[in-house]
Design a protein around this motif. Structure first.
Motif: not given
Ligand code: PGA
Length: 259
Positions: A38-40, A137, A166, A201
């Motif tokens: 993911g991006s985080t 999640h 995306r 978030k």
């Molecule tokens: P994200 O997703 O980092 O792309 O926002 C976080 C996750 O689904 O755990």
């Protein structure tokens, strides 16, 4: 409770956790990292590129949290590909020491057990990086996941598929199933580091850190773990009731305590 560190931006979060990981590898050259996609987590991987330059990482091991089921492992958005591209190649890790759950359909009923056995054989995860979904999640443990769950196949929520659309041509191309470490698996890691950025978030972060411990918000499982660091920016912290206390506690923390 979790230690909550409110940072000015993603880069500061990346630098803080890269430092922690570098210290871990210095103590334990064959450290076992728990990787998230993911991006985080990207700012952490970004910061590690310079922080680990010149460090011997040849013995570092790692396990990813999750993978899509039924997506060709060679697909650029399979988590196997993402981990290779974002982590293994830029940091110069040994690909043979890095595992991602196997989401291929052949033998899928055994892949969870095999993954659990591999984590156990490695002696468990030292530091697990976590993001959190807008639905709360962690890993791909969607609302309702048992706190005792182990690595298994799950169905993604519509919200998660929309959030991840995306990365694909359309939501219809986002796989419907995943294989994910369970909440029980994640809670076995020795140090949990949960990162979150942005106002989207904020509700999930507040629920995970200060809300009721409930399977309806899987991130709240972190409240059951003795060593958790939550690293968030101001927008992600905006719904926390005790943000001032977290700021004060972190500012006054003696350096010897570390994270
Ligand atoms: P994200 O997703 O980092 O792309 O926002 C976080 C996750 O689904 O755990």
């Amino acid at each position: 409770m979790a230690e909550v560190v409110i940072v000015p931006d993603r880069a500061a979060a990346g630098a803080l956790i890269a430092e922690e990981i570098a210290a871990l590898i210095a103590r334990r050259p064959d450290a076992v990292l728990g990787l998230a996609t993911g991006s985080t987590p990207l700012p952490v991987y970004e910061a590690l590129r310079s922080r680990l330059a010149g460090v011997d990482v040849s013995r570092v091991r790692a396990f990813a949290l999750d993978e899509y089921v039924g997506l060709d492992p060679a697909h650029p958005e399979s988590y196997r590909s993402v981990i290779a591209r974002e982590v293994v190649e830029p940091l110069g890790l040994d690909p043979d020491r890095i595992r991602v759950p196997d989401g291929t359909l052949d033998g899928i009923e055994h892949h969870g057990e095999d993954y659990e056995a591999a984590i156990a054989a490695a002696g468990g995860v030292d530091l697990q990086i976590l993001g959190i979904g807008t639905d709360g999640h962690i890993g791909f443990n969607e609302p309702g996941s048992s706190f005792a769950s182990r690595t298994r196949v799950k169905t993604l929520t519509r919200q998660t598929r929309a959030d991840n659309a995306r990365f694909f041509p359309s939501i219809d191309d986002v796989p419907r199933h995943c294989i994910t470490q369970g909440l029980g698996t994640i809670l076995d890691a020795r140090h949990l580091v949960l990162l979150a950025f942005g106002e989207r978030k904020a509700a999930a972060v507040a629920g995970a850190v200060e809300g009721a411990v409930t399977a309806s918000l899987p991130g709240s499982a972190i409240q059951l773990h003795p060593h958790v660091t939550v690293v968030i920016d101001e927008p992600a912290a905006s719904r926390l009731a005790h943000a001032d206390y977290y700021r004060e506690a972190f500012a006054g923390k003696p350096e010897w305590q570390g994270l």
